[in-house]
Design an enzyme around this catalytic site. Structure first.
Site, mmCIF file in Angstrom:
data_model
loop_
_atom_site.group_PDB
_atom_site.id
_atom_site.type_symbol
_atom_site.label_atom_id
_atom_site.label_comp_id
_atom_site.label_asym_id
_atom_site.label_seq_id
_atom_site.Cartn_x
_atom_site.Cartn_y
_atom_site.Cartn_z
ATOM 1 N N ARG A 21 0.832 -1.211 0.000
ATOM 2 C CA ARG A 21 0.000 0.000 0.000
ATOM 3 C C ARG A 21 0.869 1.266 0.000
ATOM 4 N NH1 ARG A 21 -0.506 4.741 2.571
ATOM 5 N NH2 ARG A 21 -0.002 3.715 4.535
ATOM 6 N N ASP A 22 1.546 1.533 1.094
ATOM 7 C CA ASP A 22 2.312 2.788 1.191
ATOM 8 C C ASP A 22 3.482 2.761 0.206
ATOM 9 O OD1 ASP A 22 3.013 5.271 2.121
ATOM 10 O OD2 ASP A 22 3.621 4.633 4.113
ATOM 11 N N HIS A 214 5.615 4.752 12.567
ATOM 12 C CA HIS A 214 5.675 4.685 11.102
ATOM 13 C C HIS A 214 6.687 5.737 10.634
ATOM 14 C CE1 HIS A 214 3.444 4.110 7.151
ATOM 15 N NE2 HIS A 214 4.175 5.185 6.901
ATOM 16 N N HIS A 216 9.704 7.332 8.088
ATOM 17 C CA HIS A 216 10.303 7.430 6.755
ATOM 18 C C HIS A 216 11.775 7.771 6.951
ATOM 19 C CE1 HIS A 216 6.743 7.352 3.929
ATOM 20 N NE2 HIS A 216 6.204 7.237 5.114
ATOM 21 N N CYS A 247 4.972 9.613 -0.553
ATOM 22 C CA CYS A 247 3.547 9.933 -0.501
ATOM 23 C C CYS A 247 3.249 10.862 -1.663
ATOM 24 C CB CYS A 247 3.173 10.596 0.827
ATOM 25 S SG CYS A 247 1.415 11.026 0.881
ATOM 26 N N ASN A 256 9.748 4.628 2.993
ATOM 27 C CA ASN A 256 9.493 4.204 4.369
ATOM 28 C C ASN A 256 10.731 3.483 4.909
ATOM 29 O OD1 ASN A 256 6.698 4.160 2.963
ATOM 30 N ND2 ASN A 256 6.208 4.011 5.124
HETATM 31 P P1 HMG Z 1 -13.341 14.334 -2.533
HETATM 32 O O1 HMG Z 1 -13.022 14.750 -3.931
HETATM 33 O O2 HMG Z 1 -13.545 15.412 -1.510
HETATM 34 O O3 HMG Z 1 -14.549 13.317 -2.546
HETATM 35 O O4 HMG Z 1 -12.155 13.396 -2.054
HETATM 36 P P2 HMG Z 1 -16.098 13.557 -2.322
HETATM 37 O O5 HMG Z 1 -16.460 13.031 -0.962
HETATM 38 O O6 HMG Z 1 -16.461 14.979 -2.651
HETATM 39 O O7 HMG Z 1 -16.736 12.614 -3.447
HETATM 40 C C1 HMG Z 1 -16.524 12.905 -4.836
HETATM 41 C C2 HMG Z 1 -16.796 11.673 -5.668
HETATM 42 O O8 HMG Z 1 -15.830 10.671 -5.336
HETATM 43 C C3 HMG Z 1 -18.159 11.029 -5.420
HETATM 44 O O9 HMG Z 1 -18.582 10.495 -6.665
HETATM 45 C C4 HMG Z 1 -17.853 9.888 -4.495
HETATM 46 O O10 HMG Z 1 -18.756 8.793 -4.583
HETATM 47 C C5 HMG Z 1 -16.486 9.460 -4.983
HETATM 48 P P3 HMG Z 1 -19.739 11.217 -7.525
HETATM 49 O O11 HMG Z 1 -20.914 11.265 -6.602
HETATM 50 O O12 HMG Z 1 -19.179 12.568 -7.825
HETATM 51 O O13 HMG Z 1 -19.844 10.315 -8.708
HETATM 52 N N1 HMG Z 1 -15.740 8.822 -3.893
HETATM 53 C C6 HMG Z 1 -15.172 7.610 -3.936
HETATM 54 N N2 HMG Z 1 -15.071 6.671 -4.894
HETATM 55 C C7 HMG Z 1 -14.429 5.529 -4.574
HETATM 56 N N3 HMG Z 1 -13.897 5.273 -3.365
HETATM 57 C C8 HMG Z 1 -13.956 6.195 -2.384
HETATM 58 C C9 HMG Z 1 -14.612 7.407 -2.670
HETATM 59 N N4 HMG Z 1 -14.854 8.507 -1.926
HETATM 60 C C10 HMG Z 1 -15.534 9.367 -2.671
HETATM 61 N N5 HMG Z 1 -13.447 5.934 -1.178
HETATM 62 C C11 HMG Z 1 -11.361 11.598 -0.675
HETATM 63 C C12 HMG Z 1 -12.127 12.905 -0.722
HETATM 64 C C13 HMG Z 1 -11.105 11.285 0.792
HETATM 65 C C14 HMG Z 1 -12.191 10.523 -1.323
HETATM 66 C C15 HMG Z 1 -10.029 11.784 -1.448
HETATM 67 O O14 HMG Z 1 -9.383 12.901 -0.952
HETATM 68 C C16 HMG Z 1 -9.129 10.589 -1.344
HETATM 69 O O15 HMG Z 1 -9.413 9.534 -1.876
HETATM 70 N N6 HMG Z 1 -7.971 10.747 -0.649
HETATM 71 C C17 HMG Z 1 -7.046 9.663 -0.400
HETATM 72 C C18 HMG Z 1 -5.665 10.082 -0.687
HETATM 73 C C19 HMG Z 1 -4.679 9.013 -0.286
HETATM 74 O O16 HMG Z 1 -4.918 7.837 -0.352
HETATM 75 N N7 HMG Z 1 -3.479 9.464 0.123
HETATM 76 C C20 HMG Z 1 -2.384 8.620 0.505
HETATM 77 C C21 HMG Z 1 -2.549 8.161 1.896
HETATM 78 S S1 HMG Z 1 -0.969 8.000 2.667
HETATM 79 C C22 HMG Z 1 -1.067 8.871 4.114
HETATM 80 O O17 HMG Z 1 -2.051 9.531 4.342
HETATM 81 C C23 HMG Z 1 0.060 8.780 5.077
HETATM 82 C C24 HMG Z 1 0.274 7.409 5.717
HETATM 83 O O18 HMG Z 1 0.878 6.535 4.783
HETATM 84 C C25 HMG Z 1 1.181 7.539 6.934
HETATM 85 C C26 HMG Z 1 2.546 8.111 6.634
HETATM 86 O O19 HMG Z 1 3.185 7.683 5.639
HETATM 87 O O20 HMG Z 1 2.984 8.947 7.425
HETATM 88 C C27 HMG Z 1 -1.032 6.777 6.173
HETATM 89 MG MG MG Z 2 4.460 5.976 5.028
#
Ligand code: HMG
Ligand code: MG
Length: 310
Positions: A21-22, A214, A216, A247, A256
């Protein structure tokens, strides 16, 4: 090399593997689901028991993980293997539940800028987004982890005060999560800071039995920080096979903590992880071949005379 113990450390450490994943989420070229499935299977064969496999996020935000459903449908299941996935919102939880997921992780940010860039929400709005996810997940009997990112520093906001991290982390844990993973997303932290953060969390009631770390390795501090966390009582450590990662929403985040580097240190300290280092190194060399570049892990390099990508 003979293992030599060091006082004040745990006998056993659980490695929470985040490579699929990450590690992969930042790769530009899409890795086929079949290769991801083999990656997970090989990691399990090397002895890793908790493997974060993918994310149920918006596919446009993280195209690399758009195949979450396909991947989960082909992964071998066994009662001893845990496959947590990232879930940001109710839509993500629906998808996870429809695919037999039993462990999820919500992921918040200690800073406003990263919350907006990563989740398109303020910190308050992101916690409001997580609340119904955790409620429903708990009602369905799922295990829930909470990540907090940018716990030592943020590329846009600079240093992040300990109290700010503790405040966001407490709010996320108050939703009902079982484990808190402290993410030094850009790898700027050093051991004193890590220890202070763990102590501050303990003082607010989030003890080390509920913590994971966690790190990096951007500034080469990941293992030093891990040792500090182990000394403070933490026994769950996140790591990414081969040091894959970064990221996509935090440009200064590099890889990481490599799982191999962690296992080398823990083996040397006589701390049990259940991981077979040779199998793990072979897996990361195989993955490096797919990605077309050598692993940044020092241990993978040291144990791969000649070529890292064969
Ligand atoms: P948004 O654009 O604000 O979404 O994104 P929304 O709630 O306004 O929805 C817009 C459309 O997206 C809608 O569809 C939803 O159904 C759809 P429409 O009605 O327009 O047809 N939608 C989805 N579709 C599939 N799966 C979903 C989903 N959610 C909404 N889950 C959102 C908000 C949170 C979805 C977006 O910002 C997002 O997906 N972000 C994730 C980003 C990500 O994965 N980043 C990497 C994570 S790594 C991290 O955070 C650090 C970590 O690794 C720790 C470290 O390393 O320190 C954990
Ligand atoms: Mg990480």
């Amino acid at each position: 090399m003979m293992a030599t113990a060091l006082a004040g450390l745990p006998e056993k450490v659980s490695i929470y593997e985040v490579g699929p994943r990450d590690g992969l989420q930042n790769e530009k070229a899409v890795v086929p689901a079949g290769v991801k499935a083999e990656f997970v299977t090989r990691l399990a064969d090397a002895g890793l028991r908790t493997i974060e496999t993918t994310s149920f996020v918006h596919p446009k935000w993280v195209p690399q993980l758009a195949d979450a459903e396909e991947l989960l449908s082909v992964l071998p299941r066994s009662p001893e293997l845990r496959y947590p996935v990232l879930v940001p919102n109710e839509r993500g939880l629906e998808r996870a539940l429809a695919n037999g997921v039993t462990e999820i992780a919500i992921f918040g940010s200690a800073t406003e800028t990263f919350a907006r860039r990563n989740l398109n929400r303020t910190v308050d709005e992101s916690i409001a987004m997580f609340a119904p996810v955790v409620d429903r997940a708990l009602a369905e009997g799922l295990w829930v982890r909470a990540y907090v990112s940018m716990v030592c520093g943020d590329p846009w906001e600079g240093d992040v005060p300990v109290e700010q991290v503790v405040s966001v982390a407490s709010r996320m844990m108050d939703l009902g999560c079982s484990q808190l993973s402290l993410g030094d997303t850009i790898g700027v932290g050093t051991p004193g800071r890590v220890t202070a953060l763990i102590e501050a969390l303990g003082a607010t009631g989030v003890g080390t039995e509920r913590l994971a770390v966690h790190f990096h390795d951007t500034y080469g501090q990941a293992l030093a920080n891990t040792l500090a966390a182990l000394r403070a009582g933490v026994t769950v450590v996140d790591a990414s096979a081969g040091g894959l990662g970064g990221c996509p929403f935090a440009e200064s985040a590099t890889g990481n903590l490599p799982t191999e580097d962690l296992v080398w240190m823990l083996d040397g300290l006589g701390i049990d992880t259940g991981v077979d280092l040779a199998k793990l190194v072979a897996t990361s060399r195989w993955m490096a071949g797919h990605l077309g570049r050598p692993s940044p892990s020092r241990v993978v390099q040291a144990l791969s005379p000649g070529s890292e990508t064969s």
